[in-house]
Design a protein around this motif. Structure first.
Motif, PDB file in Angstrom:
ATOM      1  N   THR A  44       0.838  -1.193   0.000  1.00 12.56           N
ATOM      2  CA  THR A  44       0.000   0.000   0.000  1.00 12.56           C
ATOM      3  C   THR A  44       0.877   1.247   0.000  1.00 12.56           C
ATOM      4  OG1 THR A  44      -0.043   0.101   2.420  1.00 12.56           O
ATOM      5  CG2 THR A  44      -1.722  -1.264   1.337  1.00 12.56           C
ATOM      6  N   THR A  46       1.306   3.176   2.482  1.00 15.64           N
ATOM      7  CA  THR A  46       2.099   3.131   3.716  1.00 15.64           C
ATOM      8  C   THR A  46       3.309   2.233   3.556  1.00 15.64           C
ATOM      9  OG1 THR A  46       0.136   3.551   5.070  1.00 15.64           O
ATOM     10  CG2 THR A  46       2.034   2.543   6.159  1.00 15.64           C
ATOM     11  N   GLN A 367      -2.320  10.684   4.507  1.00 22.83           N
ATOM     12  CA  GLN A 367      -3.280  10.559   3.414  1.00 22.83           C
ATOM     13  C   GLN A 367      -4.592   9.964   3.909  1.00 22.83           C
ATOM     14  OE1 GLN A 367      -2.451   8.815  -0.769  1.00 22.83           O
ATOM     15  NE2 GLN A 367      -3.279   7.084   0.381  1.00 22.83           N
ATOM     16  N   ASP A 368      -4.506   8.960   4.756  1.00 24.27           N
ATOM     17  CA  ASP A 368      -5.721   8.351   5.291  1.00 24.27           C
ATOM     18  C   ASP A 368      -6.502   9.316   6.172  1.00 24.27           C
ATOM     19  OD1 ASP A 368      -4.958   6.023   4.014  1.00 24.27           O
ATOM     20  OD2 ASP A 368      -4.044   5.138   5.806  1.00 24.27           O
TER      21      ASP A 368
END
Length: 444
Positions: A44, A46, A367-368
């Motif tokens: 991902t 991350t 971002q999340d």
């Protein structure tokens, strides 16, 4: 018709430039391949950030030690050893990608080994090209050197992106490993026979304190180091983590992203060409003004602009970054004693990279939390504010170029204790971190 070689382009200069061009061809493609190798394994945003952070953490931890080692041992041997470690780590990374599905911890460990090699390579290499030519020609020589380096980045990024799309990231990583092997072999042939012996100094801690005093005594130096500690972190998050994701979702994948990075390289070639003729009197003021455009790629990714618009912005940013890089290195070479250059350079690198692992590791969670668009706009705004703040430092605005005596010979590099020759001028940064858009300031 064969063009005559400039009188200032001696054997060491040519070896250093050739090694840097070869390394640049491999490194530019590896920057793209690493991110897409993580994504191809199911990673991902991350995970991409964590692998980037894994490379940068040992780089930051060992930089100061690398600077003191480079002022004590023959610098060309330090560089060759670092190249060998990078070759081994990238080669194993390529093997894992080509023969199976590498796990995240595999990629993180290999990235960490590459970062360790860079920690010893960068301080030894910094400023060596400038030390190989006369003071009168040093600006032009450094600009020509960077033209070769950045030209290699153009081809490496474009070919790397295309090869990732056509054959996968493993082959690009294998090419990078081979480029480290060949570059290290060239650096092993540097001529250090005329480098004078150096009087032994204090211990490791003494050298570290001495380097710190050199940095702390110059406001212009630590101000720019602090600035780029944050700027490089922001750029790393935007271009190492968010950029590949935006490219995959909106621009068409690795090919267009590689083209945008290649455009950045083309811009740096244009900037280097300009700097072979342009010699600004106020070195740091000119360089600082050219940092403002670094906010534009993050803004373009936030929109996001089509691939053509992003490519145009990356090209323009490359021009201004190159102007800054040359003026910054000229200021360091002019103001820092040669025998302390590697130590000061290690603090410069340390400050410039200190926030990169934090920023890349946090890029995914940020971002999340607030969304990718807001994160990218935040990067652009902070880069602008930090650059404006640096312009408030009087020494940044006042430091001027000194015109050296045309008869002054190149400053020799100091030999380590015991009279063993140190390395002559060489190099540039190195792998994905070596002079990719992620690490802007440290330019060789």
């Amino acid at each position: 018709m064969v063009m005559a070689r400039p009188s200032w382009a001696g054997r060491n200069y040519l070896l250093l430039t050739g090694a840097t061009v070869i390394a640049g061809l491999g490194n530019s493609g590896a920057l793209i391949a690493t991110a897409f190798a993580v994504l191809a394994s199911g990673g991902t945003a991350t995970d991409v950030g964590l692998v980037a952070a894994a490379r940068t953490i040992p780089l930051v931890l060992f930089l100061l030690i690398g600077g003191t080692v480079a002022d004590r041992l023959p610098r060309h041997r330090v560089m060759v050893a670092a190249n060998a470690l990078n070759c081994a780590s990238q080669g194993l990374f390529a093997l894992l990608v080509l023969t199976g599905e590498p796990r995240l911890w595999h990629m993180a460990v290999l990235a960490a080994l590459g970062g360790t090699g860079q920690a010893f390579f960068a301080p030894a290499a910094e400023g060596m090209v400038l030390a190989s030519v006369s003071g009168e020609q040093s600006g032009r020589a450094f600009a020509v050197f960077r033209m070769g380096m950045n030209g290699a980045n153009i081809g490496g990024a474009a070919l790397g992106g295309a090869l990732v799309a056509a054959a996968g990231p493993g082959w690009v990583l294998a090419v990078d490993a081979a480029s480290f092997a060949l570059a290290g072999a060239l650096r092993a042939f540097l001529d250090v026979s005329e480098v004078p012996a150096r009087t032994p100094g204090g211990g490791l801690l003494h050298d570290l304190r001495d380097g710190w005093r050199e940095v702390a005594s110059r406001t212009w130096l630590w101000a720019v180091v602090v600035q780029f500690a944050l700027v490089n972190g922001l750029i790393s998050a935007a271009e190492s983590v968010y950029g590949p994701l935006v490219a995959e979702q909106h621009l068409g994948g690795a090919g267009p992203w590689g083209l945008a990075l290649a455009a950045f390289g083309a811009g740096t070639v244009g900037g280097a060409l300009l700097m072979t003729r342009y010699q600004p009197r106020r070195l740091l003021l000119t360089g600082a003004l050219c940092v403002f455009p670094l906010a534009l790629p993050s803004a373009a990714l936030a929109v996001p602009l089509p691939a053509a618009g992003l490519t145009a912005i990356m090209f323009g940013t490359g021009i201004t970054v190159e102007i800054f890089s040359v003026t910054w290195m000229m200021a360091l070479h002019q103001e820092i004693p040669e025998e302390k250059f590697s130590r000061v350079s290690s603090y410069d690198w340390f400050g410039s990279l200190a926030m990169v692992p934090v920023a890349t590791a946090l890029a995914g969670p940020v971002q999340d939390l607030i969304g990718r668009t807001a994160a990218l706009w935040g990067c652009a705004a902070l880069i602008t504010l930090l650059t404006a703040a640096v312009l408030c430092v009087p020494d940044i605005r006042r430091l001027t170029r000194r015109t050296p005596d045309a008869t002054t010979p190149p400053r020799p590099l100091p030999a380590p204790p015991g009279g063993t020759p140190a390395t002559p001028p060489s190099d540039t940064p190195t792998d994905p971190l070596e002079k990719s858009p992620t690490v802007i300031k440290n330019g060789e």
